[in-house]
Design a protein around this motif. Sequence first.
Motif, PDB file in Angstrom:
ATOM      1  N   CYS A   1      -5.737   5.616   9.005  1.00 58.23           N
ATOM      2  CA  CYS A   1      -5.515   4.711   7.886  1.00 58.23           C
ATOM      3  C   CYS A   1      -4.522   3.607   8.267  1.00 58.23           C
ATOM      4  O   CYS A   1      -4.737   2.429   7.964  1.00 58.23           O
ATOM      5  CB  CYS A   1      -5.000   5.501   6.686  1.00 58.23           C
ATOM      6  SG  CYS A   1      -4.809   4.542   5.170  1.00 58.23           S
TER       7      CYS A   1
ATOM      8  N   ILE B   1      -3.143   5.101  -2.133  1.00 59.81           N
ATOM      9  CA  ILE B   1      -4.066   5.882  -1.323  1.00 59.81           C
ATOM     10  C   ILE B   1      -3.542   7.310  -1.242  1.00 59.81           C
ATOM     11  O   ILE B   1      -2.387   7.531  -0.858  1.00 59.81           O
ATOM     12  CB  ILE B   1      -4.203   5.319   0.108  1.00 59.81           C
ATOM     13  CG1 ILE B   1      -4.702   3.872   0.079  1.00 59.81           C
ATOM     14  CG2 ILE B   1      -5.132   6.187   0.946  1.00 59.81           C
ATOM     15  CD1 ILE B   1      -4.728   3.219   1.446  1.00 59.81           C
TER      16      ILE B   1
ATOM     17  N   VAL C   1       0.857   5.165   0.421  1.00 57.49           N
ATOM     18  CA  VAL C   1       0.048   6.275   0.914  1.00 57.49           C
ATOM     19  C   VAL C   1       0.792   7.582   0.626  1.00 57.49           C
ATOM     20  O   VAL C   1       1.949   7.734   1.011  1.00 57.49           O
ATOM     21  CB  VAL C   1      -0.217   6.139   2.427  1.00 57.49           C
ATOM     22  CG1 VAL C   1      -1.135   7.268   2.897  1.00 57.49           C
ATOM     23  CG2 VAL C   1      -0.836   4.790   2.739  1.00 57.49           C
TER      24      VAL C   1
ATOM     25  N   LEU D   1      -4.252   9.994   8.261  1.00 54.79           N
ATOM     26  CA  LEU D   1      -3.177   9.054   7.983  1.00 54.79           C
ATOM     27  C   LEU D   1      -2.987   8.069   9.135  1.00 54.79           C
ATOM     28  O   LEU D   1      -2.802   6.865   8.918  1.00 54.79           O
ATOM     29  CB  LEU D   1      -1.882   9.816   7.711  1.00 54.79           C
ATOM     30  CG  LEU D   1      -0.618   8.996   7.419  1.00 54.79           C
ATOM     31  CD1 LEU D   1      -0.860   7.981   6.315  1.00 54.79           C
ATOM     32  CD2 LEU D   1       0.541   9.927   7.052  1.00 54.79           C
TER      33      LEU D   1
ATOM     34  N   THR E   1       0.853  -1.185   0.000  1.00 52.46           N
ATOM     35  CA  THR E   1       0.000   0.000   0.000  1.00 52.46           C
ATOM     36  C   THR E   1       0.887   1.233   0.000  1.00 52.46           C
ATOM     37  O   THR E   1       1.767   1.374   0.852  1.00 52.46           O
ATOM     38  CB  THR E   1      -0.909   0.033   1.242  1.00 52.46           C
ATOM     39  OG1 THR E   1      -1.619  -1.204   1.353  1.00 52.46           O
ATOM     40  CG2 THR E   1      -1.904   1.188   1.147  1.00 52.46           C
TER      41      THR E   1
END
Length: 466
Positions: free
Chosen positions: A141, A124, A98, A138, A96
């Motif tokens: 997340c 993301i 971000v 954040l 992932t």
Amino acid sequence: MIKADELEAALLYIENIVERVFCEPLNTAQIFGDPFLDSACEQIGRLSLRGCTAHPDAGSYRDRGGAVFIASRLQASGGHTAVLADIACRMQGPVTIVITGVVGATDLSAIQHAFRAAPGLEFICVPAGSRLGKLQWLQACLQAINPETVWLANHHQDSVAVSAVQPGQGYALKYLHHGDHHLCLGVFLSFGEHYDLHSMGFWNCRDVLHHKENQYLPLIVADPGLDSAKARGAPSAEIVSCTAAGKNKIEHAYWPDYADVIADVLAKTGGKHLHVGRLSWLYRRKIRRALARRQVPSSALEFIPYVPSVARFLQERQVDLYLASFPYAGARTAVEAMAAGVAIAGHDHSGKRFLGAVDMLPVGSCVWSTPDQLMTFLSANDTVTLRQLGCQARLHYEKYHSPESLMKALQFGVNESGFPPQPMPRPSDELDAALLRSAQFTFSGVLKRRGLRCFRAVKAFLSRFR
């Protein structure tokens, strides 16, 4: 002590401090991190985490696990995105990425191809809003994803990214020190593993910043293969040289000036120089005027804005000599030249050897300080001997910068026998230092600094709305 109702102001204040230091060229390679600023980021993140609540959007990524990479912004060109892709594509579980957006928006369509081999890839983008709003989103997340590992690869001033990570959250933190020749937040975090990407950064963090437990990850590029190199015709009499860099590496007040050196090289060799990367119109005009003064035809210089692979381009155009950019060298681009089997000439920076990246060059490479030294090297080497030096560069790549070397480092780490060579000490040259300072302290230099700070401030402000 930072109070809970001061977190937004504190995040912006830290960001502005780093911006102010960053925009002064004389601070380059003088200050690399600051324990007080990093401690303040940790405190801000700790206070924010106490009031962190689940966000509906963040919850959609619940229990993805795997590895999370936190970046401020990603661009199609430059080494930052490439380094993240090199690591992300070698992860075992879901990846992932971000993006905080603190320093501007990211064009996802332009970068996705670089990460196409990353397993279970998900991008993301943190929603627009205040710095504190971004930080809390954040952190929520990260709680939702519940990753095993978090790689922190923030831009220098991104206080949101550095504040977001906290100890005791169930993930292992790995700080990727890519902002390595300016003040950068996160260098002195009190937890996590610290990774450096080249010999200059590794030994600077270990010996100067006293990160005795820092770890080394080798810079790599994909192997372009040797088919193109073997397909070269017989060496010609004219040397084909190349430099790959944008204006951020070249267009600085510095002596010697890139425009004059390239013109001198072409006047000396009678060959051709290829410049890969975007330079401003004014600077391209400056180079052409330098060529005209030396009666070098403009056709001897070719500008190419972008190539997908520098290594393959060097092979396809049968380049004999890669002239590393200056005053700021590109470490990853030097590895591209090694992979292509091309001889390298690197400039030993007059103020800081760190900035020339000459300590990572293969044995036999030209290391020059003044243009006369570069001209002497060109006089002593023709295309035949340059190709021999290129073979040595290729062997250096295979030993230190192949994709296999990164995979081994990620799986098993790098022990002392695999550390990069220590930089060679160099006595200071007071005249060179004086010339550097005199080039910086000009009216146009002051205007350029002010313009850069205003431009970056506008970008930071606009990032709150997109």
